[in-house]
Scaffold this motif. Structure first.
Motif, PDB file in Angstrom:
ATOM      1  N   GLU A  37       4.860  -8.994  14.106  1.00 55.48           N
ATOM      2  CA  GLU A  37       3.430  -8.875  13.827  1.00 55.48           C
ATOM      3  C   GLU A  37       3.065  -9.520  12.486  1.00 55.48           C
ATOM      4  O   GLU A  37       1.929  -9.934  12.290  1.00 55.48           O
ATOM      5  N   ASP A  46      -0.446 -11.222  17.304  1.00 52.79           N
ATOM      6  CA  ASP A  46      -1.391 -10.168  17.627  1.00 52.79           C
ATOM      7  C   ASP A  46      -0.851  -9.352  18.801  1.00 52.79           C
ATOM      8  O   ASP A  46      -0.490  -9.919  19.839  1.00 52.79           O
ATOM      9  N   LYS A  68      -2.172  -7.529  21.159  1.00 54.82           N
ATOM     10  CA  LYS A  68      -2.863  -7.680  22.426  1.00 54.82           C
ATOM     11  C   LYS A  68      -2.467  -8.983  23.122  1.00 54.82           C
ATOM     12  O   LYS A  68      -2.211  -9.004  24.332  1.00 54.82           O
ATOM     13  N   THR A  69      -2.398 -10.067  22.369  1.00 52.08           N
ATOM     14  CA  THR A  69      -2.024 -11.355  22.936  1.00 52.08           C
ATOM     15  C   THR A  69      -0.557 -11.362  23.335  1.00 52.08           C
ATOM     16  O   THR A  69      -0.182 -11.906  24.381  1.00 52.08           O
ATOM     17  N   ALA A  79       1.195  -8.782  24.265  1.00 51.09           N
ATOM     18  CA  ALA A  79       1.341  -7.969  25.469  1.00 51.09           C
ATOM     19  C   ALA A  79       0.949  -8.758  26.710  1.00 51.09           C
ATOM     20  O   ALA A  79       1.604  -8.664  27.764  1.00 51.09           O
ATOM     21  N   ALA A  80      -0.109  -9.557  26.607  1.00 52.66           N
ATOM     22  CA  ALA A  80      -0.535 -10.391  27.732  1.00 52.66           C
ATOM     23  C   ALA A  80       0.547 -11.414  28.073  1.00 52.66           C
ATOM     24  O   ALA A  80       0.831 -11.674  29.254  1.00 52.66           O
ATOM     25  N   ILE A 106       3.549  -3.514  20.416  1.00 52.78           N
ATOM     26  CA  ILE A 106       2.155  -3.189  20.693  1.00 52.78           C
ATOM     27  C   ILE A 106       1.696  -2.062  19.776  1.00 52.78           C
ATOM     28  O   ILE A 106       2.513  -1.353  19.189  1.00 52.78           O
ATOM     29  N   ASN A 107       0.392  -1.908  19.671  1.00 46.33           N
ATOM     30  CA  ASN A 107      -0.151  -0.862  18.802  1.00 46.33           C
ATOM     31  C   ASN A 107      -0.677   0.305  19.621  1.00 46.33           C
ATOM     32  O   ASN A 107      -0.627   0.307  20.854  1.00 46.33           O
ATOM     33  N   ALA A 125      -3.561   1.242  20.406  1.00 42.70           N
ATOM     34  CA  ALA A 125      -4.653   0.952  21.331  1.00 42.70           C
ATOM     35  C   ALA A 125      -4.150   0.511  22.702  1.00 42.70           C
ATOM     36  O   ALA A 125      -4.876   0.607  23.703  1.00 42.70           O
ATOM     37  N   LEU A 126      -2.896   0.035  22.766  1.00 42.88           N
ATOM     38  CA  LEU A 126      -2.346  -0.477  24.020  1.00 42.88           C
ATOM     39  C   LEU A 126      -1.372   0.481  24.688  1.00 42.88           C
ATOM     40  O   LEU A 126      -0.977   0.267  25.839  1.00 42.88           O
ATOM     41  N   LYS A 173      -2.114   2.026  28.209  1.00 38.61           N
ATOM     42  CA  LYS A 173      -2.061   1.067  29.318  1.00 38.61           C
ATOM     43  C   LYS A 173      -0.665   0.972  29.925  1.00 38.61           C
ATOM     44  O   LYS A 173      -0.513   0.791  31.140  1.00 38.61           O
TER      45      LYS A 173
END
Length: 545
Positions: free
Chosen positions: A40, A256, A258-259, A261-262, A274-275, A277-278, A281
């Motif tokens: 990160e 990042d 989010k990116t 993880a995608a 991941i943080n 917020a994820l 999911k």
């Protein structure tokens, strides 16, 4: 270490990177095992005598190695690494290491005892961030404290540092006092060797690019794009090269979550941090792995502030924090509430028991009692209300989330107004140094697996004692523990010391950092060690059949 070892967490991981960097770049090919690891944050330096952050340590540990290292099973046992063996004198003051005969640099030069002497002297003479760890706050190497004080003015006196090359393959280290965790601290990157001839030839360009780096570890750096990617390939000159199964390693920087993880979901990468917020999911999926880190997040309280010098005010602030709620409902990344100043699952005593399991719980949540203590503090101060500043770094995730949560907790205390002071880590540290804060959100990653790595922080005169806590009995216990040869007696001294500083709310421990990551099961063998110099070790990674 007389039974004091960090319990390891061996995790199966694989790496992640931002999708914007993944065009035409798969995680592996059919014929090669290339492991992709995402970070990160960015690397600050690949010079082991300069670097002072975890991301840099991860990268350095991939291409460099010290005298000791962990095994594939983790940190309950250390083994000689660049050294083939070592001997300790009866009085515990002299360590003699034999450097491996087949240990070489990636350019073919022999790895020698002089490479360690040069590197250690260089760090202290250049006043590196970790100069202090060579002295009584760390490895207890003879004359290290005095030389660290001199720093860049040390001159020829630097030769008085207690490290000597007895011959090409024999390194002798002399201590000022016994150090029960000396072998463990030898895994820390600042104790890694450097090739003097190569470094001096590079001059100021050393460690600024792949061509200005040499490796003595399992991999070597072949390309480094700043703030983007470091490419490693297997180092065939490494003494244990035949046991390294990876062909290469990619370390992607400043990713990042989010990116990343995608990208992981698209099957392009192997490891994604991941943080919170994820987390929801991926909850329940086998790719989600949570694990504890050694970082302790805590609050410095400025004792030079009249209000915070009041014990009841400090007690009220501690009781007002619902640490379990913060970890379980806000962070959700495997973080756990702090019970004391020494992290859990981090270090073990001479009886083999984990430190926190035998220690007290100092961090209860009780808002009613908090208000009673706060009101008593206000009465003792002769005021009806207080306004305190809460300092935090917006670039120190999750310290920003922590700070917002703490503000909400403290606002529940009637008569207290909290002013949020948002800044960046560098400025936060400078404000702490200049006494320009009331309450500060800080963190500490252990330098070695022993309680003293935390407890030293609030000793009188310690450079990291930003709150200016002072207790003579505490200082005496810490000082005596550093020379006590009886492991059981020493352990009890550390418990007593922690009891003093926690009972007086010298700092307010909040939580022990956890991490949530997405892991490709195609790879196994990465080892995570929070307190042995670098968090991740890559040399044991291999593809599953």
């Amino acid at each position: 270490m007389e039974g004091i070892f960090m319990k390891s967490l061996k995790i199966i991981v694989a790496a992640a990177l931002a999708a914007s960097m993944l065009v035409g770049c798969g995680s592996t090919s059919d014929d090669k095992a290339i492991y992709n690891f995402s970070s990160e944050a960015d690397v600050t330096s690949l010079d082991s005598s300069v670097s002072d952050d975890g991301v840099s340590f991860n990268a350095i540990h991939a291409f460099s190695e010290g005298l000791m290292d962990i095994t594939a099973k983790g940190g309950t046992k250390l083994v000689p690494a660049a050294a083939s063996s070592y001997k300790v004198s009866d009085d515990g003051l002299t360590y003699t290491f034999t450097i491996r005969k087949n240990a070489k640099w990636s350019n073919g030069d022999d790895l020698t005892a002089d490479d360690f002497v040069y590197s250690w002297r260089k760090l202290i003479a250049n006043a590196g961030s970790y100069a202090y760890i060579f002295g009584k706050e760390g490895a207890c190497i003879k004359n290290a404290d005095e030389l660290a004080e001199l720093g860049t003015t040390a001159g020829d006196k630097i030769k008085e540092l207690g490290v000597e090359a007895k011959d090409k393959k024999t390194l002798q280290v002399t201590l000022s006092q016994p150090c029960p965790y000396f072998l463990e601290i030898m895994t820390f990157p600042c104790f890694y060797p450097q090739n003097q001839k190569f470094v001096e030839k590079c001059g100021s360009k050393y460690a600024t690019d792949a061509k200005y780096l040499l490796a003595n570890g399992p991999f070597k750096v072949t390309k480094w794009t700043k703030s983007n990617k470091i490419t490693f390939e297997k180092n065939n000159k490494y003494y244990d090269a035949d046991k390294i199964e990876l062909d290469g390693l990619n370390m992607y920087l400043v990713q990042d979550p989010k990116t990343a993880a995608a990208a992981f979901d698209n099957g392009k990468v192997d490891f994604a941090t991941i943080n919170s917020a994820l987390v929801d999911k991926y909850e329940g999926k086998d790719s989600l792995v949570k694990f504890k880190q050694g970082y302790m997040y805590y609050l410095y309280l400025n004792f030079n502030n009249k209000a915070l010098a009041n014990t009841n005010i400090r007690k009220a602030l501690s009781l007002a924090i619902d640490r379990k709620d913060l970890c379980n409902k806000v962070l959700k990344d495997g973080s756990r509430e702090a019970d004391g100043f020494v992290s859990a699952d981090f270090t073990y005593g001479p009886d083999g028991k984990e430190y926190r399991s035998e220690g007290k719980d100092y961090t209860q949540y009780n808002l009613k009692e908090a208000q009673v203590a706060f009101d008593q503090g206000l009465k003792e101060l002769g005021v009806s209300s207080l306004k305190l500043r809460l300092l935090y770094g917006t670039d120190e995730t999750p310290a920003d989330t922590e700070a917002e949560y703490l503000q909400a907790c403290f606002k529940k205390l009637k008569g207290l107004d909290i002013e949020m002071v948002a800044t960046v880590k560098k400025d936060r540290v400078e404000r702490q140094k200049s006494d320009n804060f009331d309450i500060s959100c800080a963190r500490w990653g252990p330098d070695f697996p022993d309680p003293i790595t935390y407890l030293n922080l609030v000793s009188t005169g310690n450079s990291n004692n930003y709150g200016k806590y002072n207790n003579a009995k505490y200082d005496q216990l810490i000082a005596t523990s550093t020379t006590e040869r009886d492991a059981k007696k020493r352990w009890q001294m550390l418990y007593q010391a922690e009891d003093i500083c926690m009972s007086e709310y010298a700092v307010l421990p909040v939580f022990q950092k956890g991490a949530a990551s997405l892991q490709n099961k195609k790879y196994t063998g990465i080892v995570y060690e929070a307190a042995l110099g670098s968090a991740f070790t890559f040399k044991f990674i291999h593809k599953t059949k």
